[in-house]
Design a protein around this motif. Sequence first.
Motif, PDB file in Angstrom:
ATOM      1  N   GLU A  60       0.766  -1.007   0.110  1.00 32.84           N
ATOM      2  CA  GLU A  60      -0.151   0.072   0.201  1.00 32.84           C
ATOM      3  C   GLU A  60       0.790   1.207  -0.056  1.00 32.84           C
ATOM      4  O   GLU A  60       1.715   1.555   0.978  1.00 32.84           O
ATOM      5  N   ASP A  61       0.760   2.249  -0.875  1.00 32.85           N
ATOM      6  CA  ASP A  61       1.438   3.482  -1.219  1.00 32.85           C
ATOM      7  C   ASP A  61       1.337   4.325   0.122  1.00 32.85           C
ATOM      8  O   ASP A  61       2.341   4.684   0.636  1.00 32.85           O
ATOM      9  N   ALA A  62       0.215   4.387   0.768  1.00 36.39           N
ATOM     10  CA  ALA A  62       0.147   5.269   1.760  1.00 36.39           C
ATOM     11  C   ALA A  62       0.712   4.750   3.143  1.00 36.39           C
ATOM     12  O   ALA A  62       1.457   5.464   3.804  1.00 36.39           O
ATOM     13  N   SER A  63       0.704   3.401   3.125  1.00 38.44           N
ATOM     14  CA  SER A  63       1.298   2.837   4.390  1.00 38.44           C
ATOM     15  C   SER A  63       2.997   3.042   4.390  1.00 38.44           C
ATOM     16  O   SER A  63       3.523   3.140   5.189  1.00 38.44           O
ATOM     17  N   VAL A  64       3.509   2.938   3.072  1.00 36.47           N
ATOM     18  CA  VAL A  64       4.845   3.062   2.857  1.00 36.47           C
ATOM     19  C   VAL A  64       5.239   4.558   3.134  1.00 36.47           C
ATOM     20  O   VAL A  64       6.271   4.771   3.640  1.00 36.47           O
ATOM     21  N   ALA A  65       4.529   5.372   2.601  1.00 41.08           N
ATOM     22  CA  ALA A  65       4.722   6.761   2.640  1.00 41.08           C
ATOM     23  C   ALA A  65       4.796   7.140   4.368  1.00 41.08           C
ATOM     24  O   ALA A  65       5.651   8.081   4.497  1.00 41.08           O
ATOM     25  N   ALA A  66       3.777   6.736   5.083  1.00 38.40           N
ATOM     26  CA  ALA A  66       3.726   6.844   6.185  1.00 38.40           C
ATOM     27  C   ALA A  66       4.924   6.412   7.217  1.00 38.40           C
ATOM     28  O   ALA A  66       5.588   7.284   8.077  1.00 38.40           O
ATOM     29  N   LEU A  78      18.433   6.570   7.097  1.00 39.60           N
ATOM     30  CA  LEU A  78      18.391   5.099   7.183  1.00 39.60           C
ATOM     31  C   LEU A  78      19.828   4.647   6.709  1.00 39.60           C
ATOM     32  O   LEU A  78      20.345   5.071   5.600  1.00 39.60           O
ATOM     33  N   ASP A  79      20.243   3.641   6.953  1.00 42.50           N
ATOM     34  CA  ASP A  79      21.559   3.012   6.440  1.00 42.50           C
ATOM     35  C   ASP A  79      21.352   1.613   5.732  1.00 42.50           C
ATOM     36  O   ASP A  79      22.122   1.649   4.807  1.00 42.50           O
ATOM     37  N   VAL A  80      20.365   1.006   6.357  1.00 41.82           N
ATOM     38  CA  VAL A  80      20.017  -0.422   5.747  1.00 41.82           C
ATOM     39  C   VAL A  80      18.723  -0.517   5.362  1.00 41.82           C
ATOM     40  O   VAL A  80      18.005  -0.418   6.255  1.00 41.82           O
ATOM     41  N   LEU A  81      18.441  -1.005   4.256  1.00 41.87           N
ATOM     42  CA  LEU A  81      16.662  -1.416   3.902  1.00 41.87           C
ATOM     43  C   LEU A  81      16.962  -2.966   3.707  1.00 41.87           C
ATOM     44  O   LEU A  81      17.491  -3.144   2.751  1.00 41.87           O
ATOM     45  N   VAL A  82      16.233  -3.715   4.321  1.00 40.39           N
ATOM     46  CA  VAL A  82      16.134  -5.279   3.960  1.00 40.39           C
ATOM     47  C   VAL A  82      14.790  -5.511   3.562  1.00 40.39           C
ATOM     48  O   VAL A  82      13.452  -5.316   4.437  1.00 40.39           O
ATOM     49  N   ASN A  83      14.315  -5.706   2.428  1.00 45.42           N
ATOM     50  CA  ASN A  83      13.156  -5.888   1.736  1.00 45.42           C
ATOM     51  C   ASN A  83      13.027  -7.339   1.724  1.00 45.42           C
ATOM     52  O   ASN A  83      13.326  -8.192   0.722  1.00 45.42           O
ATOM     53  N   ASN A  84      12.443  -8.007   2.845  1.00 48.35           N
ATOM     54  CA  ASN A  84      12.004  -9.337   3.264  1.00 48.35           C
ATOM     55  C   ASN A  84      10.595  -9.406   3.034  1.00 48.35           C
ATOM     56  O   ASN A  84      10.466 -11.013   2.616  1.00 48.35           O
ATOM     57  N   ALA A  85       9.775  -8.785   3.120  1.00 53.47           N
ATOM     58  CA  ALA A  85       8.398  -9.189   3.175  1.00 53.47           C
ATOM     59  C   ALA A  85       8.041  -9.633   1.765  1.00 53.47           C
ATOM     60  O   ALA A  85       8.091  -9.244   0.709  1.00 53.47           O
ATOM     61  N   VAL A 106       7.099  -7.547  -5.699  1.00 55.80           N
ATOM     62  CA  VAL A 106       7.992  -6.839  -6.680  1.00 55.80           C
ATOM     63  C   VAL A 106       7.806  -5.116  -6.388  1.00 55.80           C
ATOM     64  O   VAL A 106       8.681  -4.324  -5.983  1.00 55.80           O
ATOM     65  N   PHE A 107       6.495  -4.824  -6.592  1.00 58.44           N
ATOM     66  CA  PHE A 107       6.009  -3.559  -6.523  1.00 58.44           C
ATOM     67  C   PHE A 107       6.011  -2.945  -5.072  1.00 58.44           C
ATOM     68  O   PHE A 107       6.477  -1.854  -4.746  1.00 58.44           O
ATOM     69  N   GLY A 108       5.954  -3.859  -4.055  1.00 60.30           N
ATOM     70  CA  GLY A 108       6.516  -3.423  -2.696  1.00 60.30           C
ATOM     71  C   GLY A 108       7.682  -3.183  -2.439  1.00 60.30           C
ATOM     72  O   GLY A 108       8.078  -2.245  -1.763  1.00 60.30           O
ATOM     73  N   VAL A 109       8.729  -3.850  -3.107  1.00 64.38           N
ATOM     74  CA  VAL A 109      10.025  -3.497  -2.991  1.00 64.38           C
ATOM     75  C   VAL A 109      10.409  -2.060  -3.607  1.00 64.38           C
ATOM     76  O   VAL A 109      11.427  -1.333  -3.040  1.00 64.38           O
ATOM     77  N   ILE A 110       9.789  -1.839  -4.850  1.00 65.28           N
ATOM     78  CA  ILE A 110      10.227  -0.803  -5.495  1.00 65.28           C
ATOM     79  C   ILE A 110       9.558   0.467  -4.784  1.00 65.28           C
ATOM     80  O   ILE A 110      10.066   1.596  -4.587  1.00 65.28           O
ATOM     81  N   ARG A 111       8.308   0.305  -4.122  1.00 66.75           N
ATOM     82  CA  ARG A 111       7.610   1.262  -3.087  1.00 66.75           C
ATOM     83  C   ARG A 111       8.568   1.618  -2.000  1.00 66.75           C
ATOM     84  O   ARG A 111       8.895   2.914  -1.797  1.00 66.75           O
ATOM     85  N   MET A 112       9.248   0.611  -1.455  1.00 58.51           N
ATOM     86  CA  MET A 112       9.989   0.882  -0.276  1.00 58.51           C
ATOM     87  C   MET A 112      11.582   1.430  -0.808  1.00 58.51           C
ATOM     88  O   MET A 112      11.838   2.370  -0.112  1.00 58.51           O
ATOM     89  N   ILE A 113      12.098   1.132  -1.903  1.00 54.07           N
ATOM     90  CA  ILE A 113      13.183   1.849  -2.255  1.00 54.07           C
ATOM     91  C   ILE A 113      12.850   3.024  -2.607  1.00 54.07           C
ATOM     92  O   ILE A 113      13.701   4.155  -2.095  1.00 54.07           O
ATOM     93  N   ASP A 114      11.952   3.506  -3.286  1.00 56.29           N
ATOM     94  CA  ASP A 114      11.728   4.727  -3.767  1.00 56.29           C
ATOM     95  C   ASP A 114      11.390   5.641  -2.637  1.00 56.29           C
ATOM     96  O   ASP A 114      11.818   6.737  -2.564  1.00 56.29           O
ATOM     97  N   ALA A 115      10.772   5.274  -1.615  1.00 52.30           N
ATOM     98  CA  ALA A 115      10.216   5.835  -0.610  1.00 52.30           C
ATOM     99  C   ALA A 115      11.486   6.322   0.689  1.00 52.30           C
ATOM    100  O   ALA A 115      11.615   7.357   1.113  1.00 52.30           O
ATOM    101  N   PHE A 116      12.276   5.173   0.510  1.00 55.55           N
ATOM    102  CA  PHE A 116      13.441   5.331   1.624  1.00 55.55           C
ATOM    103  C   PHE A 116      14.768   5.854   0.948  1.00 55.55           C
ATOM    104  O   PHE A 116      15.722   5.933   1.681  1.00 55.55           O
ATOM    105  N   THR A 117      14.860   6.052  -0.374  1.00 52.86           N
ATOM    106  CA  THR A 117      16.081   6.634  -0.957  1.00 52.86           C
ATOM    107  C   THR A 117      16.624   7.702  -0.230  1.00 52.86           C
ATOM    108  O   THR A 117      17.786   7.865  -0.162  1.00 52.86           O
ATOM    109  N   PRO A 118      15.458   8.820  -0.319  1.00 54.45           N
ATOM    110  CA  PRO A 118      16.146  10.056  -0.026  1.00 54.45           C
ATOM    111  C   PRO A 118      16.881   9.883   1.714  1.00 54.45           C
ATOM    112  O   PRO A 118      17.787  10.643   2.016  1.00 54.45           O
ATOM    113  N   LEU A 119      16.384   9.115   2.565  1.00 52.86           N
ATOM    114  CA  LEU A 119      16.839   8.803   3.792  1.00 52.86           C
ATOM    115  C   LEU A 119      18.009   7.972   3.658  1.00 52.86           C
ATOM    116  O   LEU A 119      19.095   8.192   4.599  1.00 52.86           O
TER     117      LEU A 119
END
Length: 231
Positions: A60-66, A78-85, A106-119
């Motif tokens: 969910e986009d909103a959940s990742v953004a939050a 953030l130093d480390v992002l582990v996409n395990n879900a 797939v899209f969940g990983v893309i959401r996470m990377i895009d949202a957390f790359t700035p951090l």
Amino acid sequence: MTENKNIALVTGANKGIGREIAAQLLGRGVTVLLGGRNPELVAAAAQELGARPVVVDVSEDASVAAAAELVEAEYGRLDVLVNNAAITGGGANDVATMQTVFNTNVFGVIRMIDAFTPLLRRSAAPRIVNVSSSVGSLDFVTGPNNQLPFMLPYPTSKSALNAVTVQYARELGKEGFKVNAVCPGYCATDLNHFSGHRTPAQGAEIAVTMATIGEDGPNAGFFDENGPVAW
């Protein structure tokens, strides 16, 4: 204080391999943000391990953004992002199941990377680890050792995840990121009704290794405990 400690977010971490990744990172002195979509389960696991609970549904986009806003407010980086879900789809091979599985895996990983790359850009050593599977290896699934039945959603989602990993690694690697995929092996988790011959703790080790690699570590690779895995 977290100023001198790495901060890692692990998704799908209230159970199974994700929980073991969180536990092992904590054992290495990392500040762990334990992510998952069920608030009660996430809170319980985080309390037991001594991690920070983060409710996040990667589908969910909103959940990742939050979740990104929470990490921004509380930690500023953030130093480390582990996409395990991940989910399997339960054995169905229809289009609706494919869409559901790809939305998480797939899209969940893309959401996470895009949202957390700035951090992650605020880290001195940003690391992204995508938990894949040997069934996502085209070399494996076309080889003589593949005895799996016809199955569309999960294996193809992991093949797509491997491709996504390479694309992000090529782009973010220009900024010093290390982005890799890992195969934990056939571990006993609820995804396979606990039929795996490896423990979640064993499966977690390669993800933790890739999450903590130094500047001389690999980028754009696919690894298991024995080394590189053929894509």
